[in-house]
Design a protein around this motif. Structure first.
Motif, PDB file in Angstrom:
ATOM      1  N   ASP A  89      47.857  41.064  47.729  1.00 33.64           N
ATOM      2  CA  ASP A  89      47.833  41.932  46.413  1.00 33.64           C
ATOM      3  C   ASP A  89      49.103  41.401  45.299  1.00 33.64           C
ATOM      4  OD1 ASP A  89      46.543  43.721  47.810  1.00 33.64           O
ATOM      5  OD2 ASP A  89      48.113  44.978  48.464  1.00 33.64           O
ATOM      6  N   GLY A  94      47.014  38.631  43.676  1.00 32.80           N
ATOM      7  CA  GLY A  94      45.825  38.920  43.082  1.00 32.80           C
ATOM      8  C   GLY A  94      44.701  38.154  43.799  1.00 32.80           C
ATOM      9  N   ALA A  95      44.830  37.791  45.243  1.00 30.95           N
ATOM     10  CA  ALA A  95      44.038  37.110  46.025  1.00 30.95           C
ATOM     11  C   ALA A  95      43.364  37.914  47.011  1.00 30.95           C
ATOM     12  CB  ALA A  95      44.868  35.883  46.730  1.00 30.95           C
ATOM     13  N   GLU A  96      42.290  37.511  47.736  1.00 32.81           N
ATOM     14  CA  GLU A  96      41.738  37.846  48.795  1.00 32.81           C
ATOM     15  C   GLU A  96      42.562  37.396  50.010  1.00 32.81           C
ATOM     16  OE1 GLU A  96      38.969  39.820  48.995  1.00 32.81           O
ATOM     17  OE2 GLU A  96      38.820  40.117  47.157  1.00 32.81           O
ATOM     18  N   CYS A 117      42.045  34.139  52.230  1.00 36.07           N
ATOM     19  CA  CYS A 117      42.327  32.912  51.648  1.00 36.07           C
ATOM     20  C   CYS A 117      43.733  32.519  51.796  1.00 36.07           C
ATOM     21  CB  CYS A 117      42.188  33.111  49.894  1.00 36.07           C
ATOM     22  SG  CYS A 117      40.532  33.533  49.497  1.00 36.07           S
ATOM     23  N   ASN A 123      47.920  36.185  38.644  1.00 37.59           N
ATOM     24  CA  ASN A 123      46.479  36.924  39.233  1.00 37.59           C
ATOM     25  C   ASN A 123      45.734  35.937  39.481  1.00 37.59           C
ATOM     26  OD1 ASN A 123      44.498  38.509  39.834  1.00 37.59           O
ATOM     27  ND2 ASN A 123      44.342  39.507  37.904  1.00 37.59           N
ATOM     28  N   SER A 132      42.947  35.863  40.714  1.00 32.95           N
ATOM     29  CA  SER A 132      41.427  36.274  40.869  1.00 32.95           C
ATOM     30  C   SER A 132      40.983  35.633  39.632  1.00 32.95           C
ATOM     31  CB  SER A 132      41.337  37.674  41.072  1.00 32.95           C
ATOM     32  OG  SER A 132      41.673  38.553  39.923  1.00 32.95           O
ATOM     33  N   GLU A 133      41.901  35.732  38.508  1.00 30.26           N
ATOM     34  CA  GLU A 133      41.480  35.125  37.278  1.00 30.26           C
ATOM     35  C   GLU A 133      41.985  33.899  36.821  1.00 30.26           C
ATOM     36  OE1 GLU A 133      43.065  36.175  34.019  1.00 30.26           O
ATOM     37  OE2 GLU A 133      44.895  36.185  35.268  1.00 30.26           O
ATOM     38  N   TYR A 150      47.446  29.157  49.787  1.00 29.02           N
ATOM     39  CA  TYR A 150      46.264  29.938  49.431  1.00 29.02           C
ATOM     40  C   TYR A 150      45.273  28.724  49.162  1.00 29.02           C
ATOM     41  CZ  TYR A 150      43.046  31.430  45.478  1.00 29.02           C
ATOM     42  OH  TYR A 150      42.193  31.607  44.995  1.00 29.02           O
ATOM     43  N   ALA A 210      41.370  28.735  47.674  1.00 26.46           N
ATOM     44  CA  ALA A 210      40.264  29.262  46.830  1.00 26.46           C
ATOM     45  C   ALA A 210      39.156  29.321  47.677  1.00 26.46           C
ATOM     46  CB  ALA A 210      40.022  28.932  45.665  1.00 26.46           C
ATOM     47  N   ASP A 211      38.263  30.443  47.846  1.00 24.94           N
ATOM     48  CA  ASP A 211      37.133  30.738  48.507  1.00 24.94           C
ATOM     49  C   ASP A 211      36.038  30.515  47.666  1.00 24.94           C
ATOM     50  OD1 ASP A 211      34.856  31.341  50.322  1.00 24.94           O
ATOM     51  OD2 ASP A 211      35.601  33.512  50.453  1.00 24.94           O
ATOM     52  N   ARG A 212      35.760  28.944  47.218  1.00 26.13           N
ATOM     53  CA  ARG A 212      34.490  28.635  46.560  1.00 26.13           C
ATOM     54  C   ARG A 212      34.237  27.267  47.295  1.00 26.13           C
ATOM     55  NH1 ARG A 212      34.948  25.282  42.198  1.00 26.13           N
ATOM     56  NH2 ARG A 212      37.096  24.145  42.268  1.00 26.13           N
TER      57      ARG A 212
END
Ligand SMILES: *Cc1c(COP(=O)(O)O)cnc(C)c1O
Length: 391
Positions: free
Chosen positions: A60, A63-65, A68, A191, A193-194, A217, A219-221
């Motif tokens: 939180d 701004g991450a899942e 990750c 954040n 997420s962006e 962290y 990233a999930d990609r």
């Protein structure tokens, strides 16, 4: 800590927040969550629930899942895992990597190690303000570039790099981008997420959590993966084996929650203190602020003065606890490589003092630092007007 100490070394580590200590203590008490979170019995599941709650709190803040985030022992381990792990994962595609001369040792030494095993590393130099010019980065990108690592906030100067722009440049070319955010997480809004960031390192003790716990962290990609650097049980998605330290993780999660709630106030407070400190010492003859004064995290002020040496200044500053850029302070036996990369002379780098402060620092702490600093510079200049640096 000595009762008399005025602690202005937050960039080295921050005082643990009492709310964090309480949360950790409840894990360590009889009947606390001591069970191994990997165990499937009810005690293990209770620990696992606390670990996941902490992961959610950290997510939180960023701004991450939560999936990750991988728990590690701190930013040093996260940097090692990100850099060696990403370079290893991408090795079949190419062996060119890019970083900066002003990175933390956890990053520079990770790259030096890879250089010895056949990778080709480009070392970017910042401008005199400590900032990376984007066209300088673009000019060094190659077909076989796989990873770029640039920190968000520099631990010596507080200089903030434009990690959004750097990330955009990397993403447009399918290059992984790692940032060491040990000095910015919990202090500057972020954040993920962006943001075009693939890998980010953090450590709880730089935002009022305990030492010995951090996270990476990832990233999930597609195409963004790291190979593990340690091997053992399958914890943390097989990327970081070892039994999870529940009390440490609970401390990190609590610190993340507090940082999120209090970030705006903390930032304003730091800016007020930095202003007060600089106004109190800016007329010391010859004084220079190291690093950009616009793109800077306000919890760090790094200054140099000609004609004095940092180690002596540190002694003169007592009971103020700050950090020096001088030879005797570093184990490597040289003046700050970060300040020299900004073009500072060896003598000026040696005279550098880093004041760093935050949530628990008072105006009075700053006033003591101002008084001691002015006194120490005057005193050293009066006893050795032509004193040449060296120890
Ligand atoms: C403190 C710090 C580290 C190391 O963190 P540890 O938790 O001590 O491993 C790495 N990078 C930066 C920028 C830091 O400030």
């Amino acid at each position: 800590m000595s009762a008399a100490a005025v602690y202005l070394d937050f960039a080295a580590t921050t005082p643990i927040d009492p709310r964090v200590a309480d949360a950790m203590q409840s894990c360590l008490s009889p009947g606390g969550a001591f069970a191994n979170p990997a165990s499937i019995h009810i005690a293990g599941r209770a620990s696992a629930a606390l670990v996941e709650q902490a992961r959610q709190r950290l997510a939180d803040l960023l701004g991450a899942e939560p999936h990750c985030l991988i728990w590690t022992s701190g930013a040093t381990e996260s940097d090692n895992l990100a850099i060696a792990g990403a370079a290893g994962f991408r090795a079949h595609r190419g062996k060119h990597l890019i970083t900066m001369l002003t990175e933390h040792k956890a990053v520079t030494e990770s790259f030096r190690h890879l250089e010895k095993s056949g990778y080709d590393v480009t070392w970017l130099k910042p401008d005199a303000d400590g900032l990376l010019a984007i066209d300088e980065l673009e000019a060094q990108l190659r077909e076989d570039t796989q990873l770029v690592s640039v920190m968000q906030v520099n631990n010596e100067t507080g200089v903030i790099q434009d990690i959004r722009r750097i990330g955009e440049v990397c993403r447009a070319r399918d290059i992984l981008f790692h940032t060491d955010a040990a000095q910015s997480v919990g202090k500057l809004p972020l954040n993920l997420s962006e943001m075009p960031i693939d890998l980010l390192s953090l450590t709880a003790h730089k935002f009022h959590g305990p030492q010995g716990i951090g996270a990476l962290y990832i990233a999930d990609r597609p195409g963004c993966k790291v190979l593990p650097i340690m091997h053992g049980g399958g914890q943390e998605r097989r990327l970081r084996p070892g039994s999870l330290p529940v009390h440490q993780i609970v401390g990190a999660g609590t610190a993340a929650g507090i940082a999120r709630d209090e970030m705006a106030d903390d930032l304003l407070h730091a800016a007020t203190l930095r202003d007060r400190l600089w106004r109190g010492i800016q007329d010391v003859p010859g004084i220079l602020c190291n690093g950009s004064t616009d793109h800077v995290y306000p919890g760090i002020l790094n200054v140099s003065v000609p004609g004095v040496e940092g180690e002596s200044l540190m002694l003169g500053l007592e009971p103020v606890c700050a950090a020096s850029g001088s030879a005797c302070n570093s184990t490597s036996g040289e003046s700050s490589y970060v300040l020299r990369a900004l073009g500072r002379s060896d003598a000026l780098a040696q005279s550098a003092i880093r004041f760093s402060f935050g949530r628990t620092t008072t105006k009075n702490d700053i006033d003591v630092a101002i008084e001691r600093y002015r006194w120490a510079v005057d005193h050293l200049r009066s006893i050795a007007p032509l004193h040449s640096p060296g120890c």
